[in-house]
Design a protein around this motif. Sequence first.
Motif, PDB file in Angstrom:
ATOM      1  N   LEU A  64      12.501  -0.205  22.012  1.00 35.31           N
ATOM      2  CA  LEU A  64      12.172  -0.998  20.826  1.00 35.31           C
ATOM      3  C   LEU A  64      11.744  -2.376  21.282  1.00 35.31           C
ATOM      4  O   LEU A  64      12.473  -3.061  21.993  1.00 35.31           O
ATOM      5  CB  LEU A  64      13.385  -1.093  19.897  1.00 35.31           C
ATOM      6  CG  LEU A  64      13.221  -1.872  18.596  1.00 35.31           C
ATOM      7  CD1 LEU A  64      12.012  -1.350  17.815  1.00 35.31           C
ATOM      8  CD2 LEU A  64      14.463  -1.744  17.741  1.00 35.31           C
TER       9      LEU A  64
ATOM     10  N   THR B   4      18.882   2.323  21.223  1.00 35.48           N
ATOM     11  CA  THR B   4      17.883   1.730  22.105  1.00 35.48           C
ATOM     12  C   THR B   4      18.320   1.615  23.563  1.00 35.48           C
ATOM     13  O   THR B   4      17.504   1.320  24.431  1.00 35.48           O
ATOM     14  CB  THR B   4      17.510   0.316  21.623  1.00 35.48           C
ATOM     15  OG1 THR B   4      18.686  -0.517  21.651  1.00 35.48           O
ATOM     16  CG2 THR B   4      16.955   0.357  20.206  1.00 35.48           C
TER      17      THR B   4
ATOM     18  N   SER C 121      11.055   3.390  15.897  1.00 33.92           N
ATOM     19  CA  SER C 121      12.066   3.605  16.929  1.00 33.92           C
ATOM     20  C   SER C 121      13.317   4.280  16.389  1.00 33.92           C
ATOM     21  O   SER C 121      14.041   4.943  17.140  1.00 33.92           O
ATOM     22  CB  SER C 121      12.455   2.269  17.581  1.00 33.92           C
ATOM     23  OG  SER C 121      11.342   1.677  18.205  1.00 33.92           O
TER      24      SER C 121
END
Length: 333
Positions: free
Chosen positions: A5, A44, A199
Amino acid sequence: VNHCLWIRSAGGALEKITRILSVIDPTVESQPGLERAAWLAEATGAELELLVCYYNEYLSGDRLFDSPSLENARAEVIANQQQHLEELAEPLRKRGILVKTSANWDHPLYEGIVRQAVESGANIVFKDTHHHDAVTRAFLSHTDWNLIRTCPAPLWLVKPLPCQEKPVFLAAVDPMNQHDKPAALDDEILKVAKKFADSLDGETYAFHSYDPQIAVATATANAYIPVSLPFDEIEEQMREEHEKRFREVINFHDIDSDHAILAAGVTHEELPRVAKEIKAAVVIMGAVARNRWKRLFIGATAERTLEHLPCDLLIVKPDWFQTPVDLEKHEAA
């Protein structure tokens, strides 16, 4: 699977989210901001830092004089806060999240948060909002408003709500560039919304509203529009102008037309209504504060809107923004 991200920093560079700062309130048990930050860190693969900024004027040494006993008392308090953070961090580490903890003696709170965010290179800052029992209503604190004004990293203010499996990100833009808000900030808001949605397997919506009453007043004040023109025609002309500019922005960012919402009405009523209607997880807005007077814009335009949002709020800054907080020294030092 971790998703990369990327988000634009206050310095203008496009950065991968690798460091997340979560502000912990040591006075309460529930930590929705931490839960949301951990959710993003897990998605992430970013490092998560837990932060407590603590200060007590009676231990500061300011009232009379500093002494070894006061220094020891401060050190003991910070050590206790550090231990509390480690207790919060341990279950997160078992989930595979890389977690570090920081307990700082700093004051005022918002400046301490900004200083730590800059020092640690945080790409995004999470913080709870102050709220009453009704989860649909939150009351932004003095600290929240000052962070909106001064935090150079994107600021995610969290309501006590569960994370959505497929989160909806609602980008609130102003393509007419009212209130001296630069057009580039709208682009940044939409880019951030799309990056998060892509994402996190979510959706992106765009929102813009205009007030017909203001539109009529503005139109009749302009010499190029006859004052005798019927009000309904003036309103229609202004709507067409707003819609044209709004469509230009969303088309540039490849936002689906059915995910673009143009509302006739005042923002503080329409934005919370739309957020509730589409079940938004996060509303993304921009904040501009060039000088002392610009604080009035943030307060007057946003205050009645933000506290009625039924979801989280993410504040982004323009790429030229520099925090006014002194990063070298502070009151508590």
